[in-house]
Design a protein around this motif. Structure first.
Motif, PDB file in Angstrom:
ATOM      1  N   ALA A  65      38.649  41.763  37.208  1.00 20.19           N
ATOM      2  CA  ALA A  65      39.944  41.073  37.246  1.00 20.19           C
ATOM      3  C   ALA A  65      39.820  39.726  37.938  1.00 20.19           C
ATOM      4  N   GLY A  66      39.034  39.673  39.016  1.00 18.29           N
ATOM      5  CA  GLY A  66      38.854  38.417  39.727  1.00 18.29           C
ATOM      6  C   GLY A  66      38.249  37.339  38.838  1.00 18.29           C
ATOM      7  N   LEU A  67      37.227  37.708  38.069  1.00 15.97           N
ATOM      8  CA  LEU A  67      36.580  36.748  37.168  1.00 15.97           C
ATOM      9  C   LEU A  67      37.540  36.280  36.075  1.00 15.97           C
ATOM     10  N   LEU A  68      38.279  37.235  35.491  1.00 19.12           N
ATOM     11  CA  LEU A  68      39.198  36.874  34.411  1.00 19.12           C
ATOM     12  C   LEU A  68      40.332  35.985  34.913  1.00 19.12           C
ATOM     13  N   VAL A  69      40.913  36.356  36.043  1.00 16.73           N
ATOM     14  CA  VAL A  69      42.026  35.568  36.588  1.00 16.73           C
ATOM     15  C   VAL A  69      41.547  34.186  37.010  1.00 16.73           C
ATOM     16  N   SER A  70      40.390  34.125  37.676  1.00 15.80           N
ATOM     17  CA  SER A  70      39.855  32.833  38.113  1.00 15.80           C
ATOM     18  C   SER A  70      39.545  31.935  36.919  1.00 15.80           C
ATOM     19  N   SER A  71      38.971  32.515  35.868  1.00 18.30           N
ATOM     20  CA  SER A  71      38.634  31.729  34.678  1.00 18.30           C
ATOM     21  C   SER A  71      39.881  31.165  34.018  1.00 18.30           C
ATOM     22  N   LEU A  72      40.910  31.998  33.936  1.00 20.05           N
ATOM     23  CA  LEU A  72      42.143  31.552  33.274  1.00 20.05           C
ATOM     24  C   LEU A  72      42.872  30.498  34.095  1.00 20.05           C
ATOM     25  N   LEU A  73      42.898  30.694  35.428  1.00 20.83           N
ATOM     26  CA  LEU A  73      43.650  29.767  36.272  1.00 20.83           C
ATOM     27  C   LEU A  73      42.890  28.471  36.536  1.00 20.83           C
ATOM     28  N   SER A  74      41.562  28.502  36.411  1.00 21.09           N
ATOM     29  CA  SER A  74      40.769  27.305  36.715  1.00 21.09           C
ATOM     30  C   SER A  74      40.763  26.309  35.564  1.00 21.09           C
ATOM     31  N   ALA A  75      41.096  26.763  34.358  1.00 24.09           N
ATOM     32  CA  ALA A  75      41.155  25.859  33.204  1.00 24.09           C
ATOM     33  C   ALA A  75      42.561  25.285  33.115  1.00 24.09           C
ATOM     34  N   LEU A 148      46.936  49.318  30.568  1.00 21.61           N
ATOM     35  CA  LEU A 148      47.444  49.111  31.921  1.00 21.61           C
ATOM     36  C   LEU A 148      46.683  48.005  32.648  1.00 21.61           C
ATOM     37  N   PHE A 149      45.367  47.921  32.406  1.00 22.05           N
ATOM     38  CA  PHE A 149      44.570  46.894  33.081  1.00 22.05           C
ATOM     39  C   PHE A 149      44.858  45.510  32.501  1.00 22.05           C
ATOM     40  N   PHE A 150      44.664  45.371  31.181  1.00 20.61           N
ATOM     41  CA  PHE A 150      44.826  44.063  30.552  1.00 20.61           C
ATOM     42  C   PHE A 150      46.290  43.714  30.302  1.00 20.61           C
ATOM     43  N   GLY A 151      47.126  44.737  30.088  1.00 23.66           N
ATOM     44  CA  GLY A 151      48.517  44.465  29.757  1.00 23.66           C
ATOM     45  C   GLY A 151      49.460  44.473  30.939  1.00 23.66           C
ATOM     46  N   SER A 152      49.004  45.006  32.090  1.00 22.33           N
ATOM     47  CA  SER A 152      49.889  45.085  33.256  1.00 22.33           C
ATOM     48  C   SER A 152      49.292  44.396  34.476  1.00 22.33           C
ATOM     49  N   LEU A 153      48.075  44.800  34.854  1.00 24.54           N
ATOM     50  CA  LEU A 153      47.475  44.224  36.066  1.00 24.54           C
ATOM     51  C   LEU A 153      47.189  42.734  35.909  1.00 24.54           C
ATOM     52  N   LEU A 154      46.523  42.352  34.814  1.00 26.88           N
ATOM     53  CA  LEU A 154      46.158  40.942  34.652  1.00 26.88           C
ATOM     54  C   LEU A 154      47.370  40.014  34.633  1.00 26.88           C
ATOM     55  N   PRO A 155      48.450  40.357  33.881  1.00 33.41           N
ATOM     56  CA  PRO A 155      49.617  39.458  33.903  1.00 33.41           C
ATOM     57  C   PRO A 155      50.212  39.264  35.297  1.00 33.41           C
ATOM     58  N   ILE A 156      50.327  40.341  36.086  1.00 31.48           N
ATOM     59  CA  ILE A 156      50.925  40.146  37.413  1.00 31.48           C
ATOM     60  C   ILE A 156      49.935  39.449  38.358  1.00 31.48           C
ATOM     61  N   SER A 157      48.632  39.663  38.148  1.00 32.92           N
ATOM     62  CA  SER A 157      47.636  38.952  38.964  1.00 32.92           C
ATOM     63  C   SER A 157      47.681  37.459  38.672  1.00 32.92           C
ATOM     64  N   ILE A 158      47.872  37.111  37.409  1.00 30.94           N
ATOM     65  CA  ILE A 158      47.994  35.701  37.034  1.00 30.94           C
ATOM     66  C   ILE A 158      49.298  35.120  37.583  1.00 30.94           C
ATOM     67  N   LYS A 159      50.360  35.905  37.492  1.00 30.79           N
ATOM     68  CA  LYS A 159      51.655  35.432  37.986  1.00 30.79           C
ATOM     69  C   LYS A 159      51.585  35.104  39.473  1.00 30.79           C
ATOM     70  N   TYR A 160      50.945  35.979  40.257  1.00 34.99           N
ATOM     71  CA  TYR A 160      50.846  35.772  41.703  1.00 34.99           C
ATOM     72  C   TYR A 160      49.587  34.997  42.096  1.00 34.99           C
ATOM     73  N   GLU A 161      48.784  34.601  41.071  1.00 35.68           N
ATOM     74  CA  GLU A 161      47.520  33.898  41.298  1.00 35.68           C
ATOM     75  C   GLU A 161      46.651  34.674  42.291  1.00 35.68           C
ATOM     76  N   SER A 162      46.593  35.970  42.088  1.00 33.77           N
ATOM     77  CA  SER A 162      45.846  36.857  42.976  1.00 33.77           C
ATOM     78  C   SER A 162      44.521  37.235  42.327  1.00 33.77           C
ATOM     79  N   ARG A 163      43.436  36.741  42.906  1.00 37.14           N
ATOM     80  CA  ARG A 163      42.106  37.051  42.388  1.00 37.14           C
ATOM     81  C   ARG A 163      41.493  38.266  43.070  1.00 37.14           C
ATOM     82  N   LEU A 164      42.053  38.680  44.195  1.00 36.03           N
ATOM     83  CA  LEU A 164      41.453  39.763  44.978  1.00 36.03           C
ATOM     84  C   LEU A 164      42.433  40.873  45.340  1.00 36.03           C
ATOM     85  N   LEU A 165      43.557  40.527  45.942  1.00 35.31           N
ATOM     86  CA  LEU A 165      44.418  41.535  46.558  1.00 35.31           C
ATOM     87  C   LEU A 165      45.019  42.503  45.539  1.00 35.31           C
TER      88      LEU A 165
END
Length: 230
Positions: A65-75, A148-165
């Motif tokens: 999740a950290g890699l995916l969120v970081s990749s999406l937010l860094s571009a 649940l991982f790609f459809g729930s966790l990733l969207p809220i991680s992106i929303k909160y810009e959370s790469r770890l927590l």
């Protein structure tokens, strides 16, 4: 930490718990519990193996999740598109995940076969086999866990810009029931049998309630952000 952040953290933890007790991931977790409980005469080894299993699952989800969120937010282009269209995408996505949780959409899986194969290999690792099981089972996405991982966790991680927590909370949630079962095994076989019965009842209730909520929120988001009803 704000109330909004606590809501996101609690949601990630809940998604993790729901992932672990959904039918397909539960099959691999049962295989893990069987492996963990093979040394019921050594409670310390049972608990240690359970903790290592939890650690393996958590590491995979945090890294992935950290890699995916970081990749999406860094571009910049992707980040701007996500900010602009996330709420529009989230509506149909939540409806789809909710339908999967309610078994309105079903897929065939082979999670139990995977659990048996990996369990036999992990036997050679001793206590550290729990870590191997955690890593492999976390990577073996079933339709429900992938939703649940790609459809729930990733969207809220992106929303909160959370790469770890938030990924960490999700990983802990996926492993929490196995740790509880490890403690039950250490306490006695009777406790395990009772715990399995309670999980079966709780899983049906939790999955149904979450599925209904997901569909309701998804319809609301679709009406507001896609069709501009309000």
């Amino acid at each position: 930490m704000s109330g909004d952040w606590l809501l996101g953290l609690g949601s990630a933890l809940w998604f993790g718990i729901l992932t672990s007790i959904s039918p397909c991931p539960l099959a691999t977790n049962i295989a893990a519990i069987s492996f963990i409980g093979r040394r019921v005469d050594r409670p310390h080894a049972v608990i240690t193996t359970g903790i290592l299993y939890a650690l393996g699952r958590t590491i995979v989800y945090v890294v992935l999740a950290g890699l995916l969120v970081s990749s999406l937010l860094s571009a910049p282009t992707v980040s701007h598109a996500l900010q602009k269209y996330m709420n529009k995408v989230l509506g149909p996505l939540l409806v789809l995940v909710g339908m999967m949780l309610l078994n309105l959409i079903e897929f065939r899986t082979r999670g139990s076969e995977l659990g048996a194969r990996v369990g036999r290999r992990a036997e050679q690792w001793g206590v550290w086999g729990g870590l191997l099981l955690g890593v492999v089972f976390a990577l073996a996405f079933c339709p429900s866990s992938a939703a649940l991982f790609f459809g729930s966790l990733l969207p809220i991680s992106i929303k909160y810009e959370s790469r770890l927590l938030l990924p960490l909370a999700y990983g802990v949630g996926t492993a929490l029931p196995v740790i509880l079962f490890a403690l039950a095994i250490a306490a006695g076989a009777g406790a395990v049998a009772r715990a399995f019965q309670q999980v079966a009842v709780f899983e049906r209730w939790a999955r149904t309630a979450t599925g209904v909520i997901f569909i309701g929120v998804g319809i609301y988001f679709s009406l507001v952000f896609i069709f501009r009803v309000w």
